[in-house]
Scaffold this motif. Structure first.
Motif, PDB file in Angstrom:
ATOM      1  N   ALA A 218       0.834  -1.200   0.000  1.00 50.55           N
ATOM      2  CA  ALA A 218       0.000   0.000   0.000  1.00 50.55           C
ATOM      3  C   ALA A 218       0.870   1.251   0.000  1.00 50.55           C
ATOM      4  CB  ALA A 218      -0.929  -0.004   1.198  1.00 50.55           C
ATOM      5  N   GLU A 219       1.968   1.201   0.778  1.00 53.19           N
ATOM      6  CA  GLU A 219       2.859   2.365   0.848  1.00 53.19           C
ATOM      7  C   GLU A 219       3.557   2.577  -0.483  1.00 53.19           C
ATOM      8  OE1 GLU A 219       6.668   4.001   3.444  1.00 53.19           O
ATOM      9  OE2 GLU A 219       5.654   2.138   4.011  1.00 53.19           O
ATOM     10  N   ILE A 220       3.983   1.492  -1.132  1.00 50.25           N
ATOM     11  CA  ILE A 220       4.643   1.610  -2.427  1.00 50.25           C
ATOM     12  C   ILE A 220       3.678   2.191  -3.466  1.00 50.25           C
ATOM     13  CG2 ILE A 220       5.667   0.322  -4.338  1.00 50.25           C
ATOM     14  CD1 ILE A 220       6.810  -1.628  -2.310  1.00 50.25           C
ATOM     15  N   GLU A 221       2.444   1.715  -3.409  1.00 52.12           N
ATOM     16  CA  GLU A 221       1.436   2.221  -4.349  1.00 52.12           C
ATOM     17  C   GLU A 221       1.196   3.713  -4.124  1.00 52.12           C
ATOM     18  OE1 GLU A 221      -3.227   1.417  -5.626  1.00 52.12           O
ATOM     19  OE2 GLU A 221      -2.165   0.023  -4.298  1.00 52.12           O
ATOM     20  N   HIS A 222       1.182   4.132  -2.846  1.00 50.96           N
ATOM     21  CA  HIS A 222       1.006   5.547  -2.521  1.00 50.96           C
ATOM     22  C   HIS A 222       2.164   6.382  -3.067  1.00 50.96           C
ATOM     23  CE1 HIS A 222      -0.159   9.134  -0.371  1.00 50.96           C
ATOM     24  NE2 HIS A 222       1.014   9.165   0.253  1.00 50.96           N
ATOM     25  N   LEU A 223       3.396   5.877  -2.900  1.00 47.36           N
ATOM     26  CA  LEU A 223       4.569   6.585  -3.409  1.00 47.36           C
ATOM     27  C   LEU A 223       4.543   6.680  -4.931  1.00 47.36           C
ATOM     28  CD1 LEU A 223       7.370   5.089  -1.106  1.00 47.36           C
ATOM     29  CD2 LEU A 223       6.376   7.389  -1.005  1.00 47.36           C
TER      30      LEU A 223
ATOM     31  N   THR B 205       1.871   6.761  -6.758  1.00 48.52           N
ATOM     32  CA  THR B 205       0.829   7.741  -7.091  1.00 48.52           C
ATOM     33  C   THR B 205       1.375   9.158  -6.972  1.00 48.52           C
ATOM     34  OG1 THR B 205      -0.906   6.257  -6.289  1.00 48.52           O
ATOM     35  CG2 THR B 205      -1.469   8.589  -6.502  1.00 48.52           C
ATOM     36  N   ILE B 206       2.125   9.415  -5.895  1.00 52.10           N
ATOM     37  CA  ILE B 206       2.740  10.729  -5.699  1.00 52.10           C
ATOM     38  C   ILE B 206       3.720  11.034  -6.830  1.00 52.10           C
ATOM     39  CG2 ILE B 206       4.265  12.082  -4.224  1.00 52.10           C
ATOM     40  CD1 ILE B 206       3.041  10.676  -1.827  1.00 52.10           C
ATOM     41  N   GLU B 207       4.525  10.042  -7.193  1.00 49.82           N
ATOM     42  CA  GLU B 207       5.503  10.240  -8.261  1.00 49.82           C
ATOM     43  C   GLU B 207       4.815  10.561  -9.587  1.00 49.82           C
ATOM     44  OE1 GLU B 207       9.123   7.832 -10.539  1.00 49.82           O
ATOM     45  OE2 GLU B 207       7.986   6.887  -8.916  1.00 49.82           O
ATOM     46  N   ARG B 208       3.741   9.833  -9.887  1.00 52.04           N
ATOM     47  CA  ARG B 208       3.010  10.094 -11.135  1.00 52.04           C
ATOM     48  C   ARG B 208       2.413  11.498 -11.131  1.00 52.04           C
ATOM     49  NH1 ARG B 208       1.396   4.550 -10.601  1.00 52.04           N
ATOM     50  NH2 ARG B 208      -0.479   5.207  -9.452  1.00 52.04           N
ATOM     51  N   GLU B 209       1.903  11.914  -9.984  1.00 51.20           N
ATOM     52  CA  GLU B 209       1.315  13.250  -9.879  1.00 51.20           C
ATOM     53  C   GLU B 209       2.376  14.324 -10.070  1.00 51.20           C
ATOM     54  OE1 GLU B 209      -1.367  16.393  -9.268  1.00 51.20           O
ATOM     55  OE2 GLU B 209      -1.624  14.285  -9.823  1.00 51.20           O
ATOM     56  N   GLN B 210       3.542  14.143  -9.480  1.00 54.43           N
ATOM     57  CA  GLN B 210       4.627  15.108  -9.631  1.00 54.43           C
ATOM     58  C   GLN B 210       5.112  15.167 -11.073  1.00 54.43           C
ATOM     59  OE1 GLN B 210       7.450  13.733  -6.710  1.00 54.43           O
ATOM     60  NE2 GLN B 210       6.589  15.026  -5.092  1.00 54.43           N
ATOM     61  N   ARG B 211       5.192  14.000 -11.732  1.00 49.48           N
ATOM     62  CA  ARG B 211       5.608  13.963 -13.125  1.00 49.48           C
ATOM     63  C   ARG B 211       4.589  14.677 -14.014  1.00 49.48           C
ATOM     64  NH1 ARG B 211       5.418   8.867 -14.005  1.00 49.48           N
ATOM     65  NH2 ARG B 211       7.438   8.418 -13.054  1.00 49.48           N
ATOM     66  N   ARG B 212       3.306  14.454 -13.700  1.00 49.04           N
ATOM     67  CA  ARG B 212       2.254  15.100 -14.483  1.00 49.04           C
ATOM     68  C   ARG B 212       2.307  16.618 -14.329  1.00 49.04           C
ATOM     69  NH1 ARG B 212      -2.454  17.389 -13.958  1.00 49.04           N
ATOM     70  NH2 ARG B 212      -2.381  17.210 -11.684  1.00 49.04           N
ATOM     71  N   ARG B 213       2.555  17.081 -13.102  1.00 50.10           N
ATOM     72  CA  ARG B 213       2.653  18.525 -12.866  1.00 50.10           C
ATOM     73  C   ARG B 213       3.841  19.114 -13.611  1.00 50.10           C
ATOM     74  NH1 ARG B 213       1.758  19.184  -6.346  1.00 50.10           N
ATOM     75  NH2 ARG B 213      -0.248  18.102  -6.197  1.00 50.10           N
TER      76      ARG B 213
END
Length: 208
Positions: free
Chosen positions: A1-6, A8-16
């Motif tokens: 779950a923690e890896i999946e959360h990380l 998700t954060i990485e994808r969001e930062q890349r998208r931004r």
């Protein structure tokens, strides 16, 4: 779950990052102030969606609406006043003087918010100063019809875009100024050529 959360954060930062890169390229491609303002609002809607987005530019102590996008059906009255004096709008004045973004979670609970007939539908608002160094060029305002629409994270998303927008606005101003100087120089050269032709005509017709 923690890896999946990380992830998700990485994808969001890349998208931004990708969005900011595209937005910066789009802004720097514009050479007229009007086109820059329209592009700013177009890119803002991608970063922080809202019902209405407005850019007001500062001239002395007055804010003038320069560009706006959004669902104007919310407005019960669209005013055409020449500008908004900062002394009459304490919230805007605070944003400009502090050069810090401010969020109104609920306009009905905010004493600094000035309610007018055409903006009664607005329940939450965010104001971001457009700064170039120490100079405030104007304000970006986002409006929504529900309380609590905007969060501090939205300011973080907007700040890099507004920085790029300020540079693009200044570049557009310099481009416009240079173009005007070229026009004025050409007009001066044409006037000088006309005077030379007139002088030559007079000389040619003077008796020996």
């Amino acid at each position: 779950a923690e890896i999946e959360h990380l992830l998700t954060i990485e994808r969001e930062q890349r998208r931004r990052a990708e969005t900011l890169t595209k937005a910066t390229l789009a802004l720097t491609a514009q050479t007229s102030p009007t086109a820059v303002l329209e592009e700013i609002l177009h890119q803002v809607q991608k970063v922080v969606p809202c019902q209405k987005a407005t850019i007001r530019l500062l001239a002395g102590n007055v804010l003038h609406i320069a560009s706006k996008q959004g669902d104007l059906a919310f407005d019960t009255q669209v005013t055409s006043h020449p500008g908004q004096t900062l002394t009459d709008y304490p919230f805007d004045a605070e944003v400009i003087h502090s050069r810090q973004s401010l969020i109104i979670s609920d306009t009905w609970q905010e004493s600094r918010w000035v309610s007018l007939p055409h903006n009664t539908w607005i329940r939450s608002h965010i104001a971001v100063p457009i700064c170039l160094g120490e100079q405030v060029l104007g304000l970006l305002g986002l409006d929504a019809d529900t309380p609590g629409k905007f969060l501090p994270q939205d300011v973080e998303r907007l700040n890099p875009l507004i920085f790029a927008a300020a540079i693009a606005l200044e570049n557009a101003r310099l481009h416009d100024q240079a173009r005007q100087e070229i026009v004025e120089r050409k007009q001066a050269e044409e006037a000088l050529a006309t005077e030379r032709n007139l002088l030559r005509t007079l000389i040619d017709n003077v008796p020996d």
